[in-house]
Design a protein around this motif. Structure first.
Motif, PDB file in Angstrom:
ATOM      1  N   ASN A 235     -59.514   1.000  22.591  1.00  0.00           N
ATOM      2  CA  ASN A 235     -60.087   2.337  22.534  1.00  0.00           C
ATOM      3  C   ASN A 235     -58.953   3.328  22.274  1.00  0.00           C
ATOM      4  N   ALA A 236     -58.883   3.843  21.049  1.00  0.00           N
ATOM      5  CA  ALA A 236     -57.783   4.718  20.654  1.00  0.00           C
ATOM      6  C   ALA A 236     -57.998   6.134  21.169  1.00  0.00           C
ATOM      7  N   ILE A 237     -56.902   6.730  21.700  1.00  0.00           N
ATOM      8  CA  ILE A 237     -56.947   8.135  22.093  1.00  0.00           C
ATOM      9  C   ILE A 237     -55.954   8.968  21.282  1.00  0.00           C
ATOM     10  N   ASP A 238     -54.943   8.315  20.693  1.00  0.00           N
ATOM     11  CA  ASP A 238     -53.942   9.046  19.907  1.00  0.00           C
ATOM     12  C   ASP A 238     -53.238   8.062  18.982  1.00  0.00           C
ATOM     13  N   THR A 239     -53.414   8.234  17.672  1.00  0.00           N
ATOM     14  CA  THR A 239     -52.823   7.314  16.707  1.00  0.00           C
ATOM     15  C   THR A 239     -51.393   7.690  16.307  1.00  0.00           C
ATOM     16  N   THR A 240     -50.882   8.818  16.834  1.00  0.00           N
ATOM     17  CA  THR A 240     -49.534   9.252  16.481  1.00  0.00           C
ATOM     18  C   THR A 240     -48.507   8.185  16.846  1.00  0.00           C
ATOM     19  N   GLY A 241     -47.687   7.788  15.885  1.00  0.00           N
ATOM     20  CA  GLY A 241     -46.611   6.833  16.158  1.00  0.00           C
ATOM     21  C   GLY A 241     -47.026   5.372  16.136  1.00  0.00           C
ATOM     22  N   ALA A 242     -48.289   5.086  15.868  1.00  0.00           N
ATOM     23  CA  ALA A 242     -48.733   3.682  15.868  1.00  0.00           C
ATOM     24  C   ALA A 242     -48.033   2.889  14.769  1.00  0.00           C
ATOM     25  N   GLY A 243     -47.934   3.489  13.581  1.00  0.00           N
ATOM     26  CA  GLY A 243     -47.238   2.813  12.491  1.00  0.00           C
ATOM     27  C   GLY A 243     -45.773   2.580  12.799  1.00  0.00           C
ATOM     28  N   ASP A 244     -45.137   3.532  13.457  1.00  0.00           N
ATOM     29  CA  ASP A 244     -43.727   3.385  13.828  1.00  0.00           C
ATOM     30  C   ASP A 244     -43.545   2.271  14.857  1.00  0.00           C
ATOM     31  N   THR A 245     -44.477   2.195  15.794  1.00  0.00           N
ATOM     32  CA  THR A 245     -44.430   1.108  16.783  1.00  0.00           C
ATOM     33  C   THR A 245     -44.550  -0.242  16.087  1.00  0.00           C
ATOM     34  N   TYR A 246     -45.484  -0.336  15.153  1.00  0.00           N
ATOM     35  CA  TYR A 246     -45.682  -1.571  14.382  1.00  0.00           C
ATOM     36  C   TYR A 246     -44.386  -1.964  13.669  1.00  0.00           C
ATOM     37  N   ILE A 247     -43.792  -1.023  12.962  1.00  0.00           N
ATOM     38  CA  ILE A 247     -42.587  -1.315  12.172  1.00  0.00           C
ATOM     39  C   ILE A 247     -41.422  -1.721  13.064  1.00  0.00           C
ATOM     40  N   GLY A 248     -41.232  -0.998  14.169  1.00  0.00           N
ATOM     41  CA  GLY A 248     -40.136  -1.332  15.069  1.00  0.00           C
ATOM     42  C   GLY A 248     -40.255  -2.730  15.639  1.00  0.00           C
ATOM     43  N   TYR A 249     -41.456  -3.085  16.093  1.00  0.00           N
ATOM     44  CA  TYR A 249     -41.664  -4.430  16.653  1.00  0.00           C
ATOM     45  C   TYR A 249     -41.497  -5.498  15.568  1.00  0.00           C
ATOM     46  N   PHE A 250     -42.012  -5.214  14.387  1.00  0.00           N
ATOM     47  CA  PHE A 250     -41.888  -6.176  13.288  1.00  0.00           C
ATOM     48  C   PHE A 250     -40.416  -6.456  12.983  1.00  0.00           C
TER      49      PHE A 250
END
Length: 308
Positions: A235-250
């Motif tokens: 259940n998303a409440i804030d998508t800010t930074g989700a792509g950055d989190t993905y890239i960092g973990y990758f």
């Protein structure tokens, strides 16, 4: 091995609104907060929280405390972060609506004060087994691209935002990481995600591409394979930074020698957890949280022909 993030650091100003402000409209937000952010800082924090030895390089101003505190709390090495007492750090003005979507106004600040000499000081410390992670929120990216190509560095490039400052020749890129909008802007065409990945590889066959597809999942493709990673339902409440989190973990999983399938799975799970929390850098989960989500889920990486 290590990940060197050369990129932006911003002070994010969040405004929770009923709807995004329209032309000629004055809107009172329901809530305001100030948090650390910037694609570079976010991705560096995610890399470090995923367990990679991570260095941050960039420039910040006299308003530096909130940014340095965020890097320190995420255990990021900030030795390459320069401070200019006479100017201000980058700023992002972010509206968030009740669905968790956002729109952003970006003020570059000192992110646009990086010069060739600044890049050279970092590049001389980068080893052949290290990863260099870049975005498009800093100045003189073409200069940096040339230096990286000459060095033969392994570069993960997130060309966000897509602007005219992106180098025309992207042969310096080892792995391109983009979302659906960015790949269409970069290639100047629309189409099926698989076809867009193939289009990129047609131009740069020695590289790889990761294409994120919002809550539908993500893809990886190179000349040998095409994979699909379904998203983790939350259940998303804030998508800010989700792509950055993905890239960092990758990047962190790659740096640790993981298989692509595992890197995609960890990245997807981390991004899913991040959207359940407010903020950008402050929403990035610790690795043990990501491992717990993966352990209780049966969501696995698939061949791309199994895409839904």
């Amino acid at each position: 091995m290590a990940v060197f993030v050369i990129g932006s650091m911003n002070i994010d100003m969040f405004f929770d609104v009923d709807h995004f402000v329209r032309a000629k409209e004055t809107l009172l937000p329901d809530r305001c907060e100030v948090l650390p952010g910037g694609k570079g800082l976010n991705q560096a924090c995610a890399c470090s929280k995923a367990g990679a030895k991570t260095f941050m390089a960039g420039k910040i101003g006299s308003d530096r405390k909130i940014l340095l505190d965020a890097l320190n709390q995420a255990r990021v090495d900030a030795r390459f972060v320069q401070i200019d007492e006479n100017d201000m750090s980058g700023r992002a003005i972010i509206q968030r609506d009740p669905s968790g979507e956002n729109c952003i106004l970006l003020v570059p600040g000192l992110n646009h004060a990086l010069e060739c000499e600044d890049f050279e000081n970092v590049l001389e410390k980068i080893g052949e087994n290290d990863i260099v992670l870049l975005q498009n929120e800093i100045s003189n990216l073409c200069v940096l691209a040339k230096l990286l190509k000459e060095k033969g560095a392994f570069v993960v490039f997130n060309p966000a935002p897509v602007t005219d400052s992106i180098p025309k020749d992207l042969s310096f890129v080892s792995i391109l990481v983009v979302n659906e909008v960015e790949i269409e802007q970069l290639l100047s065409k629309t189409g099926d995600p698989k076809k867009l990945c193939e289009e990129w590889l047609g131009s740069y066959p020695d590289s790889s591409i990761v294409l994120t597809l919002s809550n539908h999942g993500s893809m990886f493709a190179n000349r040998n394979q095409m994979l699909f990673m379904p998203s983790f339902p939350v259940n998303a409440i804030d998508t800010t930074g989700a792509g950055d989190t993905y890239i960092g973990y990758f990047c962190a999983l790659l740096d640790q020698g993981s298989e692509i399938e595992s890197a995609l799975q960890f990245a997807s799970a981390a991004a899913a957890l991040s959207v359940t929390r407010a903020g950008a850098a402050t929403s990035i989960p610790e690795r043990k949280e990501v491992e717990a989500l993966i352990e209780k889920s049966d969501i696995l990486c698939q061949r791309a022909n199994q895409m839904v």
